[in-house]
Design a protein around this motif. Structure first.
Motif, mmCIF file in Angstrom:
data_model
loop_
_atom_site.group_PDB
_atom_site.id
_atom_site.type_symbol
_atom_site.label_atom_id
_atom_site.label_comp_id
_atom_site.label_asym_id
_atom_site.label_seq_id
_atom_site.Cartn_x
_atom_site.Cartn_y
_atom_site.Cartn_z
ATOM 1 N N SER A 193 0.842 -1.183 0.000
ATOM 2 C CA SER A 193 0.000 0.000 0.000
ATOM 3 C C SER A 193 0.882 1.239 0.000
ATOM 4 N N ILE A 194 0.377 2.315 -0.616
ATOM 5 C CA ILE A 194 1.080 3.588 -0.691
ATOM 6 C C ILE A 194 0.172 4.665 -0.122
ATOM 7 N N ASP A 195 0.686 5.403 0.846
ATOM 8 C CA ASP A 195 -0.041 6.532 1.426
ATOM 9 C C ASP A 195 0.830 7.773 1.329
ATOM 10 N N VAL A 196 0.208 8.909 1.022
ATOM 11 C CA VAL A 196 0.918 10.183 0.974
ATOM 12 C C VAL A 196 0.310 11.101 2.019
ATOM 13 N N PHE A 197 1.167 11.620 2.921
ATOM 14 C CA PHE A 197 0.737 12.518 3.987
ATOM 15 C C PHE A 197 1.270 13.922 3.716
ATOM 16 N N ASP A 198 0.463 14.927 4.027
ATOM 17 C CA ASP A 198 0.969 16.295 3.952
ATOM 18 C C ASP A 198 1.686 16.645 5.251
ATOM 19 N N SER A 199 2.146 17.893 5.380
ATOM 20 C CA SER A 199 2.932 18.283 6.543
ATOM 21 C C SER A 199 2.116 18.319 7.827
ATOM 22 N N LEU A 200 0.774 18.231 7.713
ATOM 23 C CA LEU A 200 -0.096 18.163 8.887
ATOM 24 C C LEU A 200 -0.518 16.733 9.198
ATOM 25 N N SER A 201 0.150 15.787 8.529
ATOM 26 C CA SER A 201 -0.082 14.353 8.752
ATOM 27 C C SER A 201 -1.438 13.877 8.251
ATOM 28 N N ILE B 281 -3.760 12.273 5.368
ATOM 29 C CA ILE B 281 -3.602 11.448 4.171
ATOM 30 C C ILE B 281 -4.284 12.146 2.993
ATOM 31 N N ILE B 282 -3.523 12.407 1.947
ATOM 32 C CA ILE B 282 -4.085 13.066 0.769
ATOM 33 C C ILE B 282 -4.082 12.157 -0.456
ATOM 34 N N PHE B 283 -3.481 10.973 -0.319
ATOM 35 C CA PHE B 283 -3.480 10.018 -1.435
ATOM 36 C C PHE B 283 -3.235 8.632 -0.874
ATOM 37 N N CYS B 284 -3.923 7.645 -1.420
ATOM 38 C CA CYS B 284 -3.660 6.254 -1.054
ATOM 39 C C CYS B 284 -3.895 5.368 -2.268
ATOM 40 N N ASP B 285 -3.141 4.292 -2.355
ATOM 41 C CA ASP B 285 -3.241 3.395 -3.497
ATOM 42 C C ASP B 285 -2.653 2.044 -3.091
ATOM 43 N N THR B 286 -2.959 1.016 -3.857
ATOM 44 C CA THR B 286 -2.387 -0.308 -3.622
ATOM 45 C C THR B 286 -1.866 -0.878 -4.940
ATOM 46 N N HIS B 287 -0.803 -1.661 -4.859
ATOM 47 C CA HIS B 287 -0.220 -2.314 -6.027
ATOM 48 C C HIS B 287 0.055 -3.774 -5.695
ATOM 49 N N HIS B 288 -0.023 -4.600 -6.714
ATOM 50 C CA HIS B 288 0.213 -6.034 -6.535
ATOM 51 C C HIS B 288 1.555 -6.415 -7.147
ATOM 52 N N ILE B 289 2.388 -7.111 -6.351
ATOM 53 C CA ILE B 289 3.656 -7.646 -6.838
ATOM 54 C C ILE B 289 3.572 -9.167 -6.767
ATOM 55 N N ASP B 290 3.803 -9.837 -7.905
ATOM 56 C CA ASP B 290 3.617 -11.287 -7.965
ATOM 57 C C ASP B 290 4.568 -12.027 -7.036
ATOM 58 N N THR C 251 10.450 -1.733 -8.033
ATOM 59 C CA THR C 251 10.019 -0.347 -8.212
ATOM 60 C C THR C 251 8.518 -0.302 -8.469
ATOM 61 N N ILE C 252 7.837 0.604 -7.799
ATOM 62 C CA ILE C 252 6.398 0.792 -7.984
ATOM 63 C C ILE C 252 6.158 2.200 -8.499
ATOM 64 N N SER C 253 5.411 2.322 -9.575
ATOM 65 C CA SER C 253 5.033 3.623 -10.122
ATOM 66 C C SER C 253 3.557 3.876 -9.836
ATOM 67 N N PHE C 254 3.239 5.096 -9.424
ATOM 68 C CA PHE C 254 1.840 5.421 -9.147
ATOM 69 C C PHE C 254 1.556 6.844 -9.589
ATOM 70 N N GLN C 255 0.320 7.093 -9.966
ATOM 71 C CA GLN C 255 -0.111 8.394 -10.461
ATOM 72 C C GLN C 255 -0.644 9.223 -9.299
ATOM 73 N N TYR D 183 5.873 16.553 1.741
ATOM 74 C CA TYR D 183 5.009 15.396 1.895
ATOM 75 C C TYR D 183 5.819 14.188 2.366
ATOM 76 N N ILE D 184 5.109 13.205 2.908
ATOM 77 C CA ILE D 184 5.693 11.916 3.257
ATOM 78 C C ILE D 184 5.019 10.845 2.402
ATOM 79 N N VAL D 185 5.830 10.061 1.689
ATOM 80 C CA VAL D 185 5.327 8.934 0.912
ATOM 81 C C VAL D 185 5.629 7.665 1.712
ATOM 82 N N ALA D 186 4.584 6.987 2.164
ATOM 83 C CA ALA D 186 4.731 5.808 3.014
ATOM 84 C C ALA D 186 4.393 4.541 2.220
ATOM 85 N N LEU D 187 5.274 3.548 2.299
ATOM 86 C CA LEU D 187 5.083 2.279 1.584
ATOM 87 C C LEU D 187 5.115 1.138 2.585
ATOM 88 N N GLN D 188 4.116 0.266 2.532
ATOM 89 C CA GLN D 188 4.066 -0.876 3.446
ATOM 90 C C GLN D 188 3.446 -2.063 2.739
#
Length: 325
Positions: free
Chosen positions: A1-9, A11-20, A29-33, A42-47
């Motif tokens: 999962s990918i979450d993007v946080f602004d400076s006030l913490s 969440i302004i964007f979230c997405d999920t990607h599948h890796i086989d 490498t994961i690319s997201f729009q 911003y903080i880009v969080a990947l888990q």
């Protein structure tokens, strides 16, 4: 999962990607729009979201990103006709542009032509982009060009995206050269203050570039660009908010501590009993500003109600925590 946080913490964007498949210590490498419309930090969080894999923190990572939004259209005229320019076949007129950010990819540009008393018809010209390796600041080598059929009394657009022109530093020049005589024709231009004096004129007869300063005139040439890398991790002036949280707040032993600091500092987190006795140190180290996660080990702590307190240079927070065995 990918979450993007602004400076006030927030969440302004979230997405999920599948890796086989991904082996231990293997990278991918994961690319997201993410269509960011506002400058800022911003903080880009990947888990990973694998269940029952016996990995407590599951390779959670955070990256700081500074988003820089820049104009895609460069121009120096005010879109009113105020001056004229006579230019001959094989002569070149060029206007200087300096991007605010690099790399800069040339998408297209357009020029405005006017006709005075002559026939309103089409004409041909060579549209070109030149680099800045010329003598005394003059335009240098042509790095991309295309032959265009234009019309009088209007804007003429030139698509240069297919040429793949990328500007890595310095300035560039957008210019044109007619392939036919242009009687009673002028470039649309601007003579209003402030004057920029960014025009250059190449005389074929003398084989030289000269600075063009006709009545403080710069032509109606507009360039459209794209910035393929508008995310910079090198220029960061982050104002992160101080935060502290635990999840879940009721647990049989396994839980996550998350905190954010507004500056580089030492952070101490400890478990306390209801009467204020320090039971166990959970974390104590110097950290960089931003978001951090860790999973404390409280396997030997008996069941009961506790408090977890975070202390750092300019921030202190307490969270209630219940252990159920």
């Amino acid at each position: 999962s990918i979450d993007v946080f602004d400076s006030l913490s927030q969440i302004i964007f979230c997405d999920t990607h599948h890796i086989d498949s991904l082996q231990h210590l293997q990278e991918d490498t994961i690319s997201f729009q993410w269509y960011c419309t506002q400058n800022g930090d911003y903080i880009v969080a990947l888990q990973t979201l694998l269940l029952n894999d016996c990995m407590k923190d599951n390779d959670t990572s955070f990256t700081e990103a500074h988003i820089l939004s820049y104009p895609s259209e460069f121009y120096y005229d005010d879109n009113t006709f105020e001056a004229g320019l006579g230019i001959g076949i094989e002569d070149i007129f060029a206007l200087e542009f300096t991007p605010p950010y690099y790399p800069c990819c040339i998408e297209s540009f357009k020029i405005h032509m006017e006709s005075f008393g002559g026939p309103v018809d089409t004409f041909q010209y060579i549209a070109m982009i030149l680099d800045d390796d010329g003598i005394l600041g003059a335009p240098g080598t042509i790095i991309g060009q295309d032959t265009i059929t234009g019309v009088y009394n209007g804007w003429n657009s030139v698509n240069l995206k297919q040429l793949g022109i990328e500007i890595d530093s310095g300035c560039f020049y957008a210019g044109y050269s007619p392939l036919m005589s242009l009687p009673n024709v002028t470039l649309h231009g601007d003579r209003d203050l402030p004057f920029v004096y960014l025009s250059w004129y190449y005389r074929q007869s003398t084989n030289e570039w000269v600075r063009f300063s006709h009545s403080n005139y710069d032509p109606g040439i507009r360039v459209f660009v794209d910035y393929p890398n508008a995310v910079s991790e090198d220029v960061i002036n982050t104002n992160f908010k101080n935060l502290f949280s635990i999840s879940p707040s009721v647990s049989n032993g396994k839980f996550k501590c998350s905190f954010s600091t507004s500056k580089d500092c030492r952070v101490d987190i400890a478990l306390y009993s209801l009467d204020g006795r320090k039971i166990k140190c959970l974390f104590g180290d110097y950290v960089k500003k931003g978001f951090h996660n860790f999973y404390p080990n409280i396997g030997s702590v008996p069941q009961g109600i506790y408090f977890i307190r975070l202390r750092c240079a300019n921030f202190e927070a307490i969270e209630k925590f219940i252990i159920i065995r």
